[in-house]
Design an enzyme around this catalytic site. Structure first.
Site, PDB file in Angstrom:
ATOM      1  CB  VAL A  12      29.024  29.553  22.716  1.00  0.00           C
ATOM      2  CG1 VAL A  12      28.438  30.754  23.440  1.00  0.00           C
ATOM      3  CG2 VAL A  12      28.034  28.388  22.739  1.00  0.00           C
ATOM      4  CB  ALA A  59      34.420  25.365  28.635  1.00  0.00           C
ATOM      5  CB  THR A 100      27.016  21.993  30.807  1.00  0.00           C
ATOM      6  OG1 THR A 100      26.489  20.791  30.255  1.00  0.00           O
ATOM      7  CG2 THR A 100      27.822  21.618  32.041  1.00  0.00           C
ATOM      8  CE1 TYR A 124      32.303  20.433  29.707  1.00  0.00           C
ATOM      9  CE2 TYR A 124      30.179  19.352  29.957  1.00  0.00           C
ATOM     10  CZ  TYR A 124      30.927  20.420  29.511  1.00  0.00           C
ATOM     11  OH  TYR A 124      30.318  21.477  28.888  1.00  0.00           O
TER      12      TYR A 124
HETATM   13  N1  LIG Z   1      29.127  21.881  23.308  1.00  0.00           N
HETATM   14  C1  LIG Z   1      28.060  21.548  24.043  1.00  0.00           C
HETATM   15  O1  LIG Z   1      27.293  20.638  23.671  1.00  0.00           O
HETATM   16  C2  LIG Z   1      27.730  22.278  25.315  1.00  0.00           C
HETATM   17  C3  LIG Z   1      26.580  21.912  26.043  1.00  0.00           C
HETATM   18  C4  LIG Z   1      26.268  22.605  27.204  1.00  0.00           C
HETATM   19  C5  LIG Z   1      27.079  23.626  27.654  1.00  0.00           C
HETATM   20  N2  LIG Z   1      28.197  23.958  26.942  1.00  0.00           N
HETATM   21  C6  LIG Z   1      29.052  25.029  27.459  1.00  0.00           C
HETATM   22  O2  LIG Z   1      28.918  26.126  26.561  1.00  0.00           O
HETATM   23  C7  LIG Z   1      30.166  26.823  26.481  1.00  0.00           C
HETATM   24  C8  LIG Z   1      30.579  26.962  25.025  1.00  0.00           C
HETATM   25  O3  LIG Z   1      30.749  25.671  24.468  1.00  0.00           O
HETATM   26  P1  LIG Z   1      31.135  25.466  22.937  1.00  0.00           P
HETATM   27  O4  LIG Z   1      30.275  24.381  22.419  1.00  0.00           O
HETATM   28  O5  LIG Z   1      31.193  26.781  22.245  1.00  0.00           O
HETATM   29  O6  LIG Z   1      32.610  24.878  23.106  1.00  0.00           O
HETATM   30  P2  LIG Z   1      33.698  24.562  21.967  1.00  0.00           P
HETATM   31  O7  LIG Z   1      33.118  24.790  20.614  1.00  0.00           O
HETATM   32  O8  LIG Z   1      34.289  23.262  22.318  1.00  0.00           O
HETATM   33  O9  LIG Z   1      34.770  25.715  22.212  1.00  0.00           O
HETATM   34  C9  LIG Z   1      35.553  25.757  23.378  1.00  0.00           C
HETATM   35  C10 LIG Z   1      36.404  26.979  23.313  1.00  0.00           C
HETATM   36  O10 LIG Z   1      37.189  27.015  24.514  1.00  0.00           O
HETATM   37  C11 LIG Z   1      38.527  27.253  24.132  1.00  0.00           C
HETATM   38  N3  LIG Z   1      39.481  26.730  25.079  1.00  0.00           N
HETATM   39  C12 LIG Z   1      39.687  25.444  25.447  1.00  0.00           C
HETATM   40  N4  LIG Z   1      40.738  25.369  26.292  1.00  0.00           N
HETATM   41  C13 LIG Z   1      41.195  26.629  26.445  1.00  0.00           C
HETATM   42  C14 LIG Z   1      42.253  27.206  27.175  1.00  0.00           C
HETATM   43  N5  LIG Z   1      43.090  26.451  27.916  1.00  0.00           N
HETATM   44  N6  LIG Z   1      42.432  28.539  27.137  1.00  0.00           N
HETATM   45  C15 LIG Z   1      41.626  29.315  26.381  1.00  0.00           C
HETATM   46  N7  LIG Z   1      40.619  28.840  25.648  1.00  0.00           N
HETATM   47  C16 LIG Z   1      40.394  27.503  25.676  1.00  0.00           C
HETATM   48  C17 LIG Z   1      38.680  26.567  22.776  1.00  0.00           C
HETATM   49  O11 LIG Z   1      39.838  27.047  22.135  1.00  0.00           O
HETATM   50  P3  LIG Z   1      40.642  26.149  21.064  1.00  0.00           P
HETATM   51  O12 LIG Z   1      39.878  26.291  19.774  1.00  0.00           O
HETATM   52  O13 LIG Z   1      41.984  26.809  21.011  1.00  0.00           O
HETATM   53  O14 LIG Z   1      40.687  24.751  21.590  1.00  0.00           O
HETATM   54  C18 LIG Z   1      37.371  26.987  22.121  1.00  0.00           C
HETATM   55  O15 LIG Z   1      37.462  28.292  21.611  1.00  0.00           O
HETATM   56  C19 LIG Z   1      31.140  26.052  27.365  1.00  0.00           C
HETATM   57  O16 LIG Z   1      31.179  26.664  28.622  1.00  0.00           O
HETATM   58  C20 LIG Z   1      30.517  24.679  27.486  1.00  0.00           C
HETATM   59  O17 LIG Z   1      30.905  24.068  28.710  1.00  0.00           O
HETATM   60  C21 LIG Z   1      28.533  23.320  25.771  1.00  0.00           C
END
Ligand SMILES: NC(=O)c1ccc[n+]([C@@H]2O[C@H](COP(=O)([O-])OP(=O)(O)OC[C@H]3O[C@@H](n4cnc5c(N)ncnc54)[C@H](OP(=O)(O)O)[C@@H]3O)[C@@H](O)[C@H]2O)c1
Length: 304
Positions: A12, A59, A100, A124
């Protein structure tokens, strides 16, 4: 306007940072700039970056691993958003945060509305709900955007997993009793970047009218089995050579995971439509361009 985007290496965050239109100055912050695992360092970095608007898609998203690392998940998903929110509220800077469908327990078959009571089944989900509560407690102007089943042509996600397994195996067994809407990061990026199109004051007004919370997902619904079937059919139709011949629907109980997941992940999109004027496309329509991109990658690297 200086716009801070966290998590830009993620699905995202990457999609969003790429879509914020000039003259916005995008402050793209990866974990080397803002480490959410160290919440106490965040205010100092924010002082230096001095954003006028903050998007926080970063996240801890490893749903099963979180069961073994509850403190880290809580620090990144709850304490850190709390620190961002306190900094933002004290300076009247709007905060757009992401949450989420996993805050819900998945009971029933009706789409979850924003004012339904969350009851997470997993660490989570509990950490994301705690993050929502931290933000709400800080006050100020904020919008928590709950989304579901996020994927993109790149990154680590269900689409890519199915594309890989579909080239390795003849049979896939996929859960068919969890229902939701697969939502591409591009769809989320378009919708959320679009919320800025009428300026910051209009966005503030809509955040307030939404009570700081909105559901955003593709429209329609399917199961993971339905999603996997659409991926396989779509890749085959685009000329990707797959070995998979059968996709067998199974029950969640036959695919045990460390974290429990909700069976009903449907999100009600009425508030998104009425307050933000956004009517998301059907999940199949949002999937097509991601399949195009993935198929181009897989066919140009000889299936690699
Ligand atoms: N993925 C899903 O299916 C899903 C579903 C519903 C809601 N969401 C929510 O939507 C949002 C975006 O999700 P996404 O799918 O884009 O997630 P993602 O692809 O897993 O990316 C997570 C991001 O968070 C960063 N991150 C993790 N730990 C960190 C830390 N300690 N400090 C700074 N950055 C950190 C990661 O960096 P690194 O690359 O360095 O690890 C990555 O850039 C989140 O809030 C998630 O909870 C996701």
């Amino acid at each position: 306007m200086r716009i801070l985007v966290t998590g830009v290496t993620g699905q995202v965050g990457g999609a969003l940072a790429a879509r914020l239109p000039p003259p916005a100055i995008v402050l793209a912050a990866d974990r080397s700039v803002l480490d959410l695992a160290a919440p106490r360092t965040l205010a100092g970095t924010l002082d230096r970056l001095a954003p006028h608007l903050i998007f926080n898609p970063a996240a801890y998203t490893a749903v099963d691993k979180a069961e073994d690392e509850p403190e880290l998940a809580m620090r990144i998903n709850a304490e850190a958003p709390g620190a961002l929110a306190h900094w933002a509220a004290a300076r009247d800077v709007p905060l757009i945060h992401f949450s989420t469908d996993y805050v819900f327990d998945g009971s029933g078959a009706r789409a979850w509305r924003e004012d339904d009571t969350p009851q997470p089944l997993s660490v989570y989900g509990a950490s994301k709900l705690a993050g929502e509560n931290e933000i709400r407690g800080a006050g100020g102007t904020f919008l928590i955007v709950r989304t579901s089943w996020v994927y993109a042509a790149d990154g680590k996600n269900f689409l890519r997993t199915i594309a890989r397994l579909g080239r390795e195996r003849s049979e896939l067994r996929i859960v068919a009793d969890q229902i939701g809407a697969p939502t591409s990061a591009a769809l989320i990026g378009d919708a959320v970047a679009g919320m800025l199109s009428e300026g910051l004051e209009a966005l503030r007004d809509r955040c307030a009218r939404a009570g700081g919370l909105v559901h955003l997902a593709a429209s329609g619904e399917t199961s993971w089995h339905g999603f996997a079937s659409a991926i396989v059919e779509g890749l085959k139709a685009r000329g990707v050579a797959l070995t998979v011949e059968r996709i067998v629907p199974i029950a969640s109980k036959d695919y045990p995971t460390k974290a429990r997941r909700p069976q009903n992940s449907r999100l009600d999109l009425s508030r998104l439509k009425s307050i933000f004027g956004i009517a998301p496309p059907p999940w199949q329509d949002a999937l097509a361009p991601e399949l195009d991109r993935l198929a181009r990658e897989l066919t140009s690297t000889n299936g690699g």
